[in-house]
Design a protein around this motif. Structure first.
Motif, PDB file in Angstrom:
ATOM      1  N   UNK A 106       0.824  -1.208   0.000  1.00 53.55           N
ATOM      2  CA  UNK A 106       0.000   0.000   0.000  1.00 53.55           C
ATOM      3  C   UNK A 106       0.862   1.264   0.000  1.00 53.55           C
ATOM      4  N   UNK A 107       1.955   1.216   0.758  1.00 56.32           N
ATOM      5  CA  UNK A 107       2.859   2.362   0.781  1.00 56.32           C
ATOM      6  C   UNK A 107       3.491   2.608  -0.565  1.00 56.32           C
ATOM      7  N   UNK A 108       3.954   1.536  -1.221  1.00 51.70           N
ATOM      8  CA  UNK A 108       4.575   1.668  -2.534  1.00 51.70           C
ATOM      9  C   UNK A 108       3.569   2.157  -3.565  1.00 51.70           C
ATOM     10  N   UNK A 109       2.344   1.647  -3.485  1.00 51.11           N
ATOM     11  CA  UNK A 109       1.310   2.004  -4.463  1.00 51.11           C
ATOM     12  C   UNK A 109       1.027   3.495  -4.437  1.00 51.11           C
ATOM     13  N   UNK A 110       0.840   4.061  -3.248  1.00 46.62           N
ATOM     14  CA  UNK A 110       0.529   5.488  -3.183  1.00 46.62           C
ATOM     15  C   UNK A 110       1.753   6.327  -3.519  1.00 46.62           C
ATOM     16  N   UNK A 111       2.953   5.839  -3.197  1.00 44.96           N
ATOM     17  CA  UNK A 111       4.162   6.594  -3.519  1.00 44.96           C
ATOM     18  C   UNK A 111       4.317   6.773  -5.022  1.00 44.96           C
ATOM     19  N   UNK A 112       3.987   5.737  -5.787  1.00 47.72           N
ATOM     20  CA  UNK A 112       4.107   5.833  -7.247  1.00 47.72           C
ATOM     21  C   UNK A 112       2.992   6.674  -7.866  1.00 47.72           C
ATOM     22  N   UNK A 113       1.965   6.979  -7.093  1.00 44.82           N
ATOM     23  CA  UNK A 113       0.934   7.923  -7.544  1.00 44.82           C
ATOM     24  C   UNK A 113       1.324   9.353  -7.149  1.00 44.82           C
ATOM     25  N   UNK A 114       1.903   9.496  -5.951  1.00 43.41           N
ATOM     26  CA  UNK A 114       2.191  10.827  -5.418  1.00 43.41           C
ATOM     27  C   UNK A 114       3.417  11.465  -6.065  1.00 43.41           C
TER      28      UNK A 114
END
Length: 700
Positions: A98-106
Motif C-alpha cells: 500500500x505504501x509503494x502504491x501510493x508513492x508511485x501515484x504521489x
C-alpha cells in the motif's frame, strides 16, 4: 475489553482516512504526457519487483508455517501460531504494498505541484507519506486487537477454559507472538531485498552517469535512472513500511507479554497492564492524524521546521492522553519481579520513551542535516579528494553513535527504575505510539526524490527541480531520523523480548563467566558484522552488473548521449530485480537460523548471551551506518547550493563535488541496505528465541 473495541474503531477509521487521503492524491494533476510516461515506467518497475519478491517470500512463509505447525503441541493448539505467523506476514506485505502504491501515484503529482509552489509540493508528497504511515499503524493494531479478542471470546480454539481470562492469557500471548514473527520476517526480507535493489541501481547510475559520463543526476540518457527511481519506492517506501509495521507490532506484543507478568489487582480481570499498550497505540493513531494537519510550509519557508511541528505536536498530545488512559486503567499498586510501581511510574516510563525518541531525532538531525557542522565538515573535506571525504564520513558516523546510545542507555535505566522491565517496555510503547506520523515524515522523502527525477527526465524548468531538491534534502535528514527512531525502538523492544525469553526458559540470570555463555555473547556480537558484510557485498555485486550494463549501453546504443535514442531502461530494472531476489536470501536466513542453531547446540543460557551480543553490536552498527550514509548524502547535496572551501565557492561539477559523489556512493548501502536492516535483525533474533524457548535444552 470494551476499550479494545474502541481501538478497533480507531483503526478502521484510520484506514478510511488513509483511503480518503489516497483518493485526494489521485485527483491531483499528474502533469503532461512525458511525465505520465516516466511515472508509468517507475510504477510498472516497482510492481514487477514486488511481484517477484512476494512470490519468493510466499515460499518462505509456507515452509516456516509448516515447520511451526509441525513443532506445535497439538494438545495446546499451538498450531495456531502458524496461522498467526501467516497473518502477520500477510499484513506486513500488504502494508509495504500500500505504501509503494501510493508513492508511485504521489511522485508525479508532487512534480506537477512543484511547478506551482513548494507548499503544494510538500502537501502532496507528505500526504503520500501520511497514507503509508496511517495504513501501517492501523493494519498493525487492527491485526493484534482482533486476534486478541477472538482468542479471548472463543478460548476453545486454544483448548482453554471459558471464564479463565487471566489463566488463559499466557497461552494467548504465546500464539500472538507468531503474528510478530511473521511481520518481522517479511520486514527483514523486504528491507534487505529492497535495499539491494535501490542501491545497486543508485550506485550504478551515479558511478557511470555522474562520475564517468559527467551527466546530471536523473538524466534520461542514463539507462539506470528508471531503476534508481523504482528503488526509492521498493526500498525506502515498501521496505520501510514493512520494517516499521514489524517494529510497531513487536513493541506492542512485547509490552503485552510483560504486562501479563505484572498480575495487577484491577477492575479488568487482571488484564489492565496487558491492554494498556494497545490503548496507547490507538491514541497514537488519532494524534498522528491530528499532528499531520499541522504540517504546512509557506513559500520560502523551511519544510524541516514544519515537519518538526507536526511531529512534536503529536508527541505532546499523545503524552497528555496517555496519562488519562493510565490513570483510568491501572490500579494504585503493582509489581513485577519484586519491583513495586504505581500508575504515575508507568506514565513516567511513557514520557521517558517519548523523550528518548525526540532527543535521538534531534541528535541525528544534527549529524545528518546539510545546514549543520558535521555535514559541512564532510563537504569541506571533499576538496582534497574522495579519500578524505570518506575518512570524514566514517569519523562522523562513528561519532554519531555516542549521544544516541547514551540517551538510549539512560532511557533504559530510568524507565527500569520507575516500573521495572514493564517500564522499559512501556517506554518502547510510548516511543512507537506516534509511528503513524514518524513514518509519514520518513516516507515523504523518497516521494520527493522521485519527483525530482521525473522533473529532470521531463526537462521541466530549473526552478521545479530546485523545489523538489529542497524537499529531497530535507527527506534525507528525515529518513536518517526515521532510521534512528526505528533503531532505538528496536533496542527497547529487544530488551522486552529478552525478558520474555528469560521468563519462558525459567532463567533468572545470564552468567558471562560461563564459557558457553561468553561464546554465545561473542558470536552474537559478530552476527551484525557478518550480516552487514552479506548486504554490502550483495549491493557491490549487483552494482557491478549495473555498471557494466550502463557502460554497454553508452557504448553500443548510438545516439544515446545526444538524446536521439532512448536507453533500455527495462534491462537495468531486470538486473536490479534479479540481484535483489537472489541475494536477499542469505542475510535473511542468517537472521532466522542463527538463534535456532545457537539455542539447540549450546542451550538456553548460551542463546541468552547470543541475544545480548546481537543487541549491543547491532545497535552500534545500525546508528553508525545509517548516520554516516545520511551525512555523506547531504554533503553531496550541499554542493547544489554551493560550499565555501578555502575562500572559494564550489558547486556541482567541481572536483570537490565529484569526490562527494564517491563518498555518497559508499554511504548508500550503509544507510539504505545494511544499516536499516540491522534494527530488524535485532528484533527478529529475539522473537525467534521466544518462539523456540519451550523446546530448548538448559545449558549445563
Amino acid at each position: 475489553m470494551d476499550l479494545l473495541y474502541g481501538v478497533i474503531v480507531i483503526a478502521v477509521l484510520g484506514l478510511l482516512y488513509a483511503s480518503f487521503k489516497s483518493a485526494w492524491i489521485v485527483r491531483q494533476d499528474d502533469g503532461d504526457p512525458t511525465m505520465k510516461k516516466i511515472a508509468g515506467y517507475i510504477a510498472n518497475g516497482a510492481i514487477a519487483f514486488l511481484k517477484a519478491e512476494y512470490r519468493a517470500l510466499a515460499i518462505f512463509v509456507v515452509i516456516v508455517a509448516l515447520l511451526l505447525g509441525f513443532l506445535a503441541d497439538p494438545e495446546k493448539s499451538h498450531w495456531l501460531i502458524a496461522v498467526t505467523f501467516v497473518l502477520g506476514a500477510s499484513l506486513s506485505a500488504l502494508a509495504g504494498f500500500l505504501g509503494m502504491k501510493i508513492a508511485t501515484k504521489a511522485n508525479v503529482r508532487t512534480t506537477q505541484a512543484a511547478r506551482t509552489s513548494l507548499s503544494k509540493a510538500l502537501n502532496v508528497s507528505f500526504s503520500g507519506g501520511v497514507v503509508m504511515g496511517i495504513n501501517v499503524v492501523s493494519l498493525g493494531i487492527l491485526g493484534i486487537t482482533v486476534l486478541f479478542l477472538i482468542f479471548n471470546h472463543y478460548p476453545a480454539i486454544l483448548n482453554l477454559e471459558v471464564g479463565k481470562d487471566y489463566k488463559n492469557m499466557h497461552r494467548i500471548l504465546e500464539v500472538l507472538i507468531g503474528f510478530s514473527l511473521g511481520a518481522e520476517s517479511i520486514a527483514l526480507f523486504a528491507r534487505v531485498g529492497g535495499g539491494i535493489y535501490t542501491k545497486a541501481a543508485d550506485v550504478g547510475a551515479d558511478l557511470v552517469g555522474k562520475v564517468e559520463a559527467g551527466i546530471p543526476e536523473d538524466d534520461p540518457r542514463n539507462p539506470a535512472v528508471i531503476a534508481d527511481n523504482v528503488g526509492d519506492n521498493v526500498g525506502d517506501v515498501s521496505g520501510m513500511g514493512a520494517d516499521l509495521f514489524g517494529s510497531y507490532v513487536s513493541t506492542t506484543l512485547a509490552t503485552m507479554v510483560l504486562g501479563y507478568a505484572v498480575q495487577p489487582q484491577d477492575n479488568f480481570h487482571g488484564l489492565s497492564t496487558v491492554i494498556l499498550p494497545v490503548v496507547i497505540a490507538g491514541l497514537g493513531i488519532v494524534f498522528s492524524v491530528i499532528g499531520s494537519l499541522f504540517v504546512r510550509v509557506r513559500e520560502g519557508g523551511n519544510p524541516q521546521t514544519s515537519l518538526n511541528i507536526g511531529n512534536f505536536s503529536a508527541l505532546i498530545m499523545t503524552a497528555i492522553a496517555s496519562w488519562f488512559a493510565i490513570d483510568y486503567l491501572l490500579p494504585i499498586h503493582m509489581s513485577i519481579n519484586g519491583i513495586e510501581f504505581t500508575p504515575k511510574s508507568v506514565f513516567y516510563s511513557v514520557l521517558i520513551g517519548l523523550t528518548v525518541g525526540a532527543l535521538i531525532s534531534l541528535v541525528i538531525e544534527h549529524y545528518t542535516s546539510k545546514d549543520r557542522g558535521p555535514v559541512k565538515f564532510i563537504a569541506r573535506q571533499s576538496s582534497t579528494g574522495a579519500a578524505t571525504n570518506i575518512i570524514a564520513g566514517l569519523s562522523v558516523g562513528m561519532l554519531s553513535t555516542a549521544l544516541p546510545v547514551i540517551i538510549l542507555a539512560f532511557g533504559i535505566i530510568l524507565s527500569f527504575n520507575t516500573a521495572g522491565i514493564y517500564g522499559v517496555a512501556m517506554a518502547a510503547a510510548g516511543m512507537m505510539a506516534t509511528t503513524g506520523i514518524q513514518l509519514a515524515i520518513d516516507a515523504f522523502g523518497p516521494i520527493a526524490d522521485n519527483a525530482g527525477g521525473i522533473a529532470e527526465m521531463s526537462h521541466l524548468p530549473k526552478e521545479v527541480r530546485e523545489k523538489t531538491d529542497v524537499l529531497d534534502t530535507v527527506g534525507n535528514t528525515t529518513a536518517a531520523i526515521g532510521k534512528g527512531f526505528a533503531i532505538a525502538s528496536a533496542a527497547l523492544t529487544s530488551l522486552a523480548m529478552f525478558s520474555a525469553y528469560m521468563t519462558s526458559t525459567g532463567l533468572t540470570k545470564i552468567d558471562i563467566a560461563n564459557a558457553k555463555v561468553l561464546g554465545g555473547l561473542l558470536i552474537g556480537g559478530m552476527i551484525p558484522f557478518l550480516f552487514s558484510s552479506f548486504c554490502m557485498r550483495a549491493v557491490g555485486d549487483a552494482a557491478n552488473a549495473m555498471v557494466e550494463e550502463v557502460r554497454r549501453q553508452f557504448r553500443e546504443i548510438k545516439g544515446i548521449m545526444e538524446g536521439t535514442a532512448e536507453a533500455d531502461y527495462q534491462r537495468c530494472v531486470e538486473i536490479s530485480t534479479q540481484a535483489a531476489i537472489r541475494q536477499m536470501i542469505v542475510p535473511g536466513l542468517l537472521a532466522v537460523l542463527s538463534p535456532v542453531v545457537i539455542g539447540f547446540m549450546l542451550g538456553s543460557e548460551s542463546l541468552g548471551g547470543f541475544l545480548a551480543g546481537v543487541l549491543v553490536s547491532g545497535v552500534m552498527m545500525a546508528f553508525f551506518q545509517s548516520n554516516a550514509g545520511g551525512a555523506w548524502d547531504n554533503a553531496k547535496k550541499a554542493f547544489e547550493a554551493g560550499v565555501m572551501i578555502k575562500g572559494k565557492m564550489e558547486y556541482k561539477g567541481s572536483d570537490a563535488h565529484k569526490a562527494a559523489v564517491v563518498g555518497d556512493t559508499v554511504g548508500d548501502p550503509f544507510k539504505d541496505t545494511s544499516g536499516p536492516s540491522l534494527n530488524i535483525l535485532i528484533k527478529l533474533v529475539s522473537i525467534v528465541a521466544v518462539v523456540i524457548a519451550p523446546l530448548l535444552p538448559l545449558s549445563e
